[in-house]
Design a protein around this motif. Sequence first.
Motif, PDB file in Angstrom:
ATOM      1  N   LEU A 142     -34.732  11.509  16.238  1.00  0.00           N
ATOM      2  CA  LEU A 142     -35.907  11.805  16.709  1.00  0.00           C
ATOM      3  C   LEU A 142     -36.643  10.635  16.335  1.00  0.00           C
ATOM      4  CD1 LEU A 142     -34.567  14.618  15.845  1.00  0.00           C
ATOM      5  CD2 LEU A 142     -36.878  15.258  15.725  1.00  0.00           C
ATOM      6  N   GLU A 143     -37.028   9.895  17.376  1.00  0.00           N
ATOM      7  CA  GLU A 143     -37.507   8.445  17.395  1.00  0.00           C
ATOM      8  C   GLU A 143     -38.851   8.513  16.702  1.00  0.00           C
ATOM      9  OE1 GLU A 143     -35.912   5.745  17.591  1.00  0.00           O
ATOM     10  OE2 GLU A 143     -34.402   6.309  18.985  1.00  0.00           O
ATOM     11  N   SER A 144     -39.631   9.465  16.836  1.00  0.00           N
ATOM     12  CA  SER A 144     -41.010   9.621  16.579  1.00  0.00           C
ATOM     13  C   SER A 144     -41.221  11.189  16.545  1.00  0.00           C
ATOM     14  CB  SER A 144     -42.156   9.113  17.014  1.00  0.00           C
ATOM     15  OG  SER A 144     -43.282   9.286  16.565  1.00  0.00           O
ATOM     16  N   ALA A 145     -40.791  11.680  15.390  1.00  0.00           N
ATOM     17  CA  ALA A 145     -40.936  13.528  15.080  1.00  0.00           C
ATOM     18  C   ALA A 145     -42.502  14.040  15.431  1.00  0.00           C
ATOM     19  CB  ALA A 145     -40.657  13.824  13.803  1.00  0.00           C
ATOM     20  N   THR A 146     -42.187  15.122  16.031  1.00  0.00           N
ATOM     21  CA  THR A 146     -43.510  15.783  16.397  1.00  0.00           C
ATOM     22  C   THR A 146     -43.385  17.272  15.772  1.00  0.00           C
ATOM     23  OG1 THR A 146     -42.845  16.679  18.507  1.00  0.00           O
ATOM     24  CG2 THR A 146     -43.669  14.481  18.549  1.00  0.00           C
ATOM     25  N   SER A 147     -44.411  17.993  15.887  1.00  0.00           N
ATOM     26  CA  SER A 147     -44.426  19.340  15.109  1.00  0.00           C
ATOM     27  C   SER A 147     -43.441  20.134  16.130  1.00  0.00           C
ATOM     28  CB  SER A 147     -45.766  19.785  14.952  1.00  0.00           C
ATOM     29  OG  SER A 147     -46.419  19.894  16.221  1.00  0.00           O
ATOM     30  N   SER A 148     -43.426  20.125  17.248  1.00  0.00           N
ATOM     31  CA  SER A 148     -42.891  20.850  18.297  1.00  0.00           C
ATOM     32  C   SER A 148     -41.206  20.664  18.174  1.00  0.00           C
ATOM     33  CB  SER A 148     -43.102  20.183  19.908  1.00  0.00           C
ATOM     34  OG  SER A 148     -42.839  19.137  19.913  1.00  0.00           O
ATOM     35  N   GLN A 149     -40.663  19.596  17.460  1.00  0.00           N
ATOM     36  CA  GLN A 149     -39.392  19.325  17.035  1.00  0.00           C
ATOM     37  C   GLN A 149     -38.721  20.202  15.727  1.00  0.00           C
ATOM     38  OE1 GLN A 149     -39.592  15.055  17.532  1.00  0.00           O
ATOM     39  NE2 GLN A 149     -38.173  15.295  19.382  1.00  0.00           N
ATOM     40  N   THR A 150     -39.679  20.815  15.206  1.00  0.00           N
ATOM     41  CA  THR A 150     -39.575  21.788  14.124  1.00  0.00           C
ATOM     42  C   THR A 150     -38.690  22.771  14.658  1.00  0.00           C
ATOM     43  OG1 THR A 150     -41.511  21.349  12.838  1.00  0.00           O
ATOM     44  CG2 THR A 150     -40.180  23.610  12.444  1.00  0.00           C
ATOM     45  N   SER A 151     -37.487  22.955  14.061  1.00  0.00           N
ATOM     46  CA  SER A 151     -36.340  23.896  14.676  1.00  0.00           C
ATOM     47  C   SER A 151     -35.007  23.663  13.663  1.00  0.00           C
ATOM     48  CB  SER A 151     -35.835  23.273  16.277  1.00  0.00           C
ATOM     49  OG  SER A 151     -35.193  24.250  16.776  1.00  0.00           O
ATOM     50  N   VAL A 152     -34.173  24.438  14.167  1.00  0.00           N
ATOM     51  CA  VAL A 152     -32.819  24.542  13.488  1.00  0.00           C
ATOM     52  C   VAL A 152     -31.853  23.987  14.721  1.00  0.00           C
ATOM     53  CG1 VAL A 152     -31.020  25.716  12.483  1.00  0.00           C
ATOM     54  CG2 VAL A 152     -33.346  26.516  12.081  1.00  0.00           C
ATOM     55  N   TYR A 153     -31.316  22.798  13.888  1.00  0.00           N
ATOM     56  CA  TYR A 153     -30.311  22.069  14.947  1.00  0.00           C
ATOM     57  C   TYR A 153     -28.841  22.345  14.735  1.00  0.00           C
ATOM     58  CZ  TYR A 153     -34.582  19.402  16.372  1.00  0.00           C
ATOM     59  OH  TYR A 153     -35.721  19.250  16.849  1.00  0.00           O
ATOM     60  N   PHE A 154     -28.110  22.602  15.473  1.00  0.00           N
ATOM     61  CA  PHE A 154     -26.664  22.966  15.480  1.00  0.00           C
ATOM     62  C   PHE A 154     -25.865  21.884  16.411  1.00  0.00           C
ATOM     63  CE2 PHE A 154     -26.595  26.780  12.992  1.00  0.00           C
ATOM     64  CZ  PHE A 154     -27.930  27.572  13.431  1.00  0.00           C
ATOM     65  N   CYS A 155     -24.891  21.417  15.529  1.00  0.00           N
ATOM     66  CA  CYS A 155     -23.918  20.615  16.463  1.00  0.00           C
ATOM     67  C   CYS A 155     -22.577  21.475  16.745  1.00  0.00           C
ATOM     68  CB  CYS A 155     -23.390  19.472  15.427  1.00  0.00           C
ATOM     69  SG  CYS A 155     -22.088  18.519  15.816  1.00  0.00           S
ATOM     70  N   ALA A 156     -21.842  21.153  17.922  1.00  0.00           N
ATOM     71  CA  ALA A 156     -20.794  22.043  18.212  1.00  0.00           C
ATOM     72  C   ALA A 156     -19.660  20.731  18.820  1.00  0.00           C
ATOM     73  CB  ALA A 156     -21.133  22.808  19.182  1.00  0.00           C
ATOM     74  N   ILE A 157     -18.402  21.294  18.688  1.00  0.00           N
ATOM     75  CA  ILE A 157     -17.483  20.569  19.098  1.00  0.00           C
ATOM     76  C   ILE A 157     -16.648  21.468  20.001  1.00  0.00           C
ATOM     77  CG2 ILE A 157     -17.372  18.969  17.097  1.00  0.00           C
ATOM     78  CD1 ILE A 157     -14.757  20.492  16.220  1.00  0.00           C
ATOM     79  N   SER A 158     -15.778  20.825  21.201  1.00  0.00           N
ATOM     80  CA  SER A 158     -14.821  21.322  21.983  1.00  0.00           C
ATOM     81  C   SER A 158     -13.960  20.501  22.246  1.00  0.00           C
ATOM     82  CB  SER A 158     -15.422  22.400  22.898  1.00  0.00           C
ATOM     83  OG  SER A 158     -15.846  21.440  23.837  1.00  0.00           O
ATOM     84  N   ASP A 159     -12.920  20.909  23.045  1.00  0.00           N
ATOM     85  CA  ASP A 159     -11.912  20.151  23.502  1.00  0.00           C
ATOM     86  C   ASP A 159     -11.087  20.728  24.674  1.00  0.00           C
ATOM     87  OD1 ASP A 159     -10.262  17.575  22.248  1.00  0.00           O
ATOM     88  OD2 ASP A 159      -8.815  18.864  23.435  1.00  0.00           O
ATOM     89  N   PRO A 160     -10.898  19.701  25.666  1.00  0.00           N
ATOM     90  CA  PRO A 160     -10.425  20.353  26.961  1.00  0.00           C
ATOM     91  C   PRO A 160      -9.036  21.036  26.769  1.00  0.00           C
ATOM     92  CG  PRO A 160     -11.069  18.028  27.256  1.00  0.00           C
ATOM     93  CD  PRO A 160     -11.284  18.332  25.728  1.00  0.00           C
TER      94      PRO A 160
END
Lengths: 113, 114
Positions: free
Chosen positions: B78-96
């Motif tokens: 997040l280059e310049s965080a804003t209040s609207s970016q308050t959240s829970v962030y999840f990473c995910a992975i998958s494979d073909p």
Amino acid sequence: DQQVKQNSPSLSVQEGRISILNCDYTNSMFDYFLWYKKYPAEGPTFLISISSIKDKNEDGRFTVFLNKSAKHLSLHIVPSQPGDSAVYFCAASAKKGAQKLVFGQGTRLTINP
Amino acid sequence: DAGITQSPRHKVTETGTPVTLRCHQTENHRYMYWYRQDPGHGLRLIHYSYGVKDTDKGEVSDGYSVSRSKTEDFLLTLESATSSQTSVYFCAISDPGLAGYEQYFGPGTRLTVT
């Protein structure tokens, strides 16, 4: 534009009974559907999936039904157990290559003793 | 459990500051994703990667950038965080190589922007 919708924010079911969670979609290009389960403070965990070439898939107590003409899928849990209390998300994908998923808003399932 | 870790797990930052979240996998999966989860919206895709240095935008990419210099690491900035970016962030992975389209998720990062 919500392409995947779970219209019931919450559902309460008695232990031992059947839980039915519903999901509707609008994009006819979706060809694969998944259900995820999420406990508080954890990441979603994959539960069960179904391809658009099928109308039913079963895995133990969990069964997913797909009605393509109605653009509707449902998850049945029989019998419901207290450990099933969680938020359930349905998701859909239209392109296997990128495997991008579009999620519904989630339904909080509570199993009462 | 899939070998996915996220760091930090919790972060509080001020509006306007840069923030970088890290996702690390030990599964050697080709695809990696960043989602955010907000009440009433489920999980929404921010960016994804289909290989080292190959990334693309998702549904809610404005205000976010990503980088993937190694198979195992996917960074969300997040280059310049804003209040609207308050959240829970999840990473995910998958494979073909997986039979279906299953994605496997990390434990999440709770970000608060004040």
